[in-house]
Design a protein around this motif. Sequence first.
Motif, PDB file in Angstrom:
ATOM      1  N   PHE A  97      -8.427  10.185  -1.146  1.00  0.00           N
ATOM      2  CA  PHE A  97      -8.370   9.238  -0.027  1.00  0.00           C
ATOM      3  C   PHE A  97      -7.053   8.443  -0.016  1.00  0.00           C
ATOM      4  O   PHE A  97      -6.571   7.997  -1.067  1.00  0.00           O
ATOM      5  CB  PHE A  97      -9.547   8.275  -0.096  1.00  0.00           C
ATOM      6  CG  PHE A  97     -10.873   8.971  -0.142  1.00  0.00           C
ATOM      7  CD1 PHE A  97     -11.579   9.076  -1.334  1.00  0.00           C
ATOM      8  CD2 PHE A  97     -11.422   9.543   0.999  1.00  0.00           C
ATOM      9  CE1 PHE A  97     -12.798   9.725  -1.395  1.00  0.00           C
ATOM     10  CE2 PHE A  97     -12.639  10.193   0.954  1.00  0.00           C
ATOM     11  CZ  PHE A  97     -13.325  10.288  -0.242  1.00  0.00           C
ATOM     12  N   TRP A  98      -6.548   8.245   1.203  1.00  0.00           N
ATOM     13  CA  TRP A  98      -5.331   7.463   1.406  1.00  0.00           C
ATOM     14  C   TRP A  98      -5.640   6.261   2.295  1.00  0.00           C
ATOM     15  O   TRP A  98      -6.468   6.350   3.210  1.00  0.00           O
ATOM     16  CB  TRP A  98      -4.262   8.307   2.111  1.00  0.00           C
ATOM     17  CG  TRP A  98      -3.688   9.406   1.285  1.00  0.00           C
ATOM     18  CD1 TRP A  98      -4.099  10.712   1.256  1.00  0.00           C
ATOM     19  CD2 TRP A  98      -2.587   9.319   0.381  1.00  0.00           C
ATOM     20  NE1 TRP A  98      -3.325  11.418   0.386  1.00  0.00           N
ATOM     21  CE2 TRP A  98      -2.384  10.605  -0.160  1.00  0.00           C
ATOM     22  CE3 TRP A  98      -1.736   8.281  -0.017  1.00  0.00           C
ATOM     23  CZ2 TRP A  98      -1.371  10.870  -1.097  1.00  0.00           C
ATOM     24  CZ3 TRP A  98      -0.737   8.549  -0.938  1.00  0.00           C
ATOM     25  CH2 TRP A  98      -0.562   9.836  -1.466  1.00  0.00           C
ATOM     26  N   GLY A  99      -4.933   5.183   2.039  1.00  0.00           N
ATOM     27  CA  GLY A  99      -4.954   4.074   2.972  1.00  0.00           C
ATOM     28  C   GLY A  99      -4.014   4.353   4.130  1.00  0.00           C
ATOM     29  O   GLY A  99      -3.342   5.389   4.178  1.00  0.00           O
ATOM     30  N   GLN A 100      -3.958   3.413   5.061  1.00  0.00           N
ATOM     31  CA  GLN A 100      -3.152   3.615   6.259  1.00  0.00           C
ATOM     32  C   GLN A 100      -1.686   3.273   6.030  1.00  0.00           C
ATOM     33  O   GLN A 100      -0.827   3.634   6.842  1.00  0.00           O
ATOM     34  CB  GLN A 100      -3.706   2.768   7.422  1.00  0.00           C
ATOM     35  CG  GLN A 100      -3.278   1.301   7.426  1.00  0.00           C
ATOM     36  CD  GLN A 100      -3.978   0.466   6.374  1.00  0.00           C
ATOM     37  OE1 GLN A 100      -4.861   0.931   5.648  1.00  0.00           O
ATOM     38  NE2 GLN A 100      -3.596  -0.801   6.282  1.00  0.00           N
ATOM     39  N   GLY A 101      -1.388   2.591   4.959  1.00  0.00           N
ATOM     40  CA  GLY A 101      -0.013   2.248   4.641  1.00  0.00           C
ATOM     41  C   GLY A 101       0.369   0.867   5.117  1.00  0.00           C
ATOM     42  O   GLY A 101      -0.165   0.351   6.100  1.00  0.00           O
ATOM     43  N   THR A 102       1.307   0.262   4.396  1.00  0.00           N
ATOM     44  CA  THR A 102       1.835  -1.042   4.780  1.00  0.00           C
ATOM     45  C   THR A 102       3.351  -1.023   4.551  1.00  0.00           C
ATOM     46  O   THR A 102       3.834  -0.527   3.541  1.00  0.00           O
ATOM     47  CB  THR A 102       1.158  -2.179   3.989  1.00  0.00           C
ATOM     48  OG1 THR A 102       1.596  -3.438   4.476  1.00  0.00           O
ATOM     49  CG2 THR A 102       1.432  -2.097   2.493  1.00  0.00           C
ATOM     50  N   GLN A 103       4.069  -1.545   5.526  1.00  0.00           N
ATOM     51  CA  GLN A 103       5.532  -1.474   5.484  1.00  0.00           C
ATOM     52  C   GLN A 103       6.102  -2.577   4.598  1.00  0.00           C
ATOM     53  O   GLN A 103       5.719  -3.744   4.710  1.00  0.00           O
ATOM     54  CB  GLN A 103       6.099  -1.615   6.896  1.00  0.00           C
ATOM     55  CG  GLN A 103       7.618  -1.646   6.976  1.00  0.00           C
ATOM     56  CD  GLN A 103       8.245  -0.297   6.665  1.00  0.00           C
ATOM     57  OE1 GLN A 103       7.806   0.738   7.162  1.00  0.00           O
ATOM     58  NE2 GLN A 103       9.285  -0.299   5.838  1.00  0.00           N
ATOM     59  N   VAL A 104       7.038  -2.185   3.750  1.00  0.00           N
ATOM     60  CA  VAL A 104       7.816  -3.129   2.957  1.00  0.00           C
ATOM     61  C   VAL A 104       9.281  -2.913   3.305  1.00  0.00           C
ATOM     62  O   VAL A 104       9.800  -1.789   3.200  1.00  0.00           O
ATOM     63  CB  VAL A 104       7.593  -2.931   1.448  1.00  0.00           C
ATOM     64  CG1 VAL A 104       8.585  -3.765   0.640  1.00  0.00           C
ATOM     65  CG2 VAL A 104       6.164  -3.287   1.074  1.00  0.00           C
ATOM     66  N   THR A 105       9.934  -3.981   3.726  1.00  0.00           N
ATOM     67  CA  THR A 105      11.341  -3.896   4.100  1.00  0.00           C
ATOM     68  C   THR A 105      12.133  -4.906   3.285  1.00  0.00           C
ATOM     69  O   THR A 105      11.824  -6.100   3.302  1.00  0.00           O
ATOM     70  CB  THR A 105      11.535  -4.179   5.591  1.00  0.00           C
ATOM     71  OG1 THR A 105      10.763  -3.238   6.357  1.00  0.00           O
ATOM     72  CG2 THR A 105      13.001  -4.057   5.974  1.00  0.00           C
ATOM     73  N   VAL A 106      13.132  -4.417   2.590  1.00  0.00           N
ATOM     74  CA  VAL A 106      14.004  -5.285   1.812  1.00  0.00           C
ATOM     75  C   VAL A 106      15.363  -5.312   2.500  1.00  0.00           C
ATOM     76  O   VAL A 106      16.019  -4.275   2.635  1.00  0.00           O
ATOM     77  CB  VAL A 106      14.157  -4.796   0.370  1.00  0.00           C
ATOM     78  CG1 VAL A 106      15.022  -5.766  -0.429  1.00  0.00           C
ATOM     79  CG2 VAL A 106      12.786  -4.642  -0.287  1.00  0.00           C
ATOM     80  N   SER A 107      15.729  -6.482   2.978  1.00  0.00           N
ATOM     81  CA  SER A 107      16.986  -6.602   3.707  1.00  0.00           C
ATOM     82  C   SER A 107      17.545  -7.996   3.520  1.00  0.00           C
ATOM     83  O   SER A 107      16.812  -8.948   3.233  1.00  0.00           O
ATOM     84  CB  SER A 107      16.778  -6.293   5.185  1.00  0.00           C
ATOM     85  OG  SER A 107      15.961  -7.264   5.778  1.00  0.00           O
ATOM     86  N   SER A 108      18.859  -8.088   3.709  1.00  0.00           N
ATOM     87  CA  SER A 108      19.505  -9.389   3.581  1.00  0.00           C
ATOM     88  C   SER A 108      19.827  -9.951   4.958  1.00  0.00           C
ATOM     89  O   SER A 108      20.348 -11.037   5.070  1.00  0.00           O
ATOM     90  CB  SER A 108      20.775  -9.260   2.743  1.00  0.00           C
ATOM     91  OG  SER A 108      21.632  -8.284   3.292  1.00  0.00           O
TER      92      SER A 108
END
Length: 111
Positions: free
Chosen positions: A100-111
């Motif tokens: 089973f997989w979750g739907q995903g969550t976005q992680v963005t690393v930016s300056s």
Amino acid sequence: QVQLVESGGGSAQPGGSLTLSCAASGSIVRIRTMAWYRQAPGKERELVASVAPVGTKNYADSVKGRFTISRDIRKNTVYLQMNNLKFGDTAVYYCYSEPFWGQGTQVTVSS
């Protein structure tokens, strides 16, 4: 049918921190290996960290010393504490417990 629901994604600056949560249906956190994967644009999905039923933890070399996987069996929740974030950590993060997989969550690393 197991449901995995991620939360906690968002934006952070390099060097910052985020904590992801994965809430699981049923009491699977205690009896199944739980894992976090990530997929960056144009790249294959890769294992970030996992925790086995007995508590053994494994990490990708790229996150060792920066990320920590943990679980709360009473809450059926798995966490991914991400510290000292880098640009290369930008990806969609998925919770996984075979098959089973979750739907995903976005992680963005930016300056």
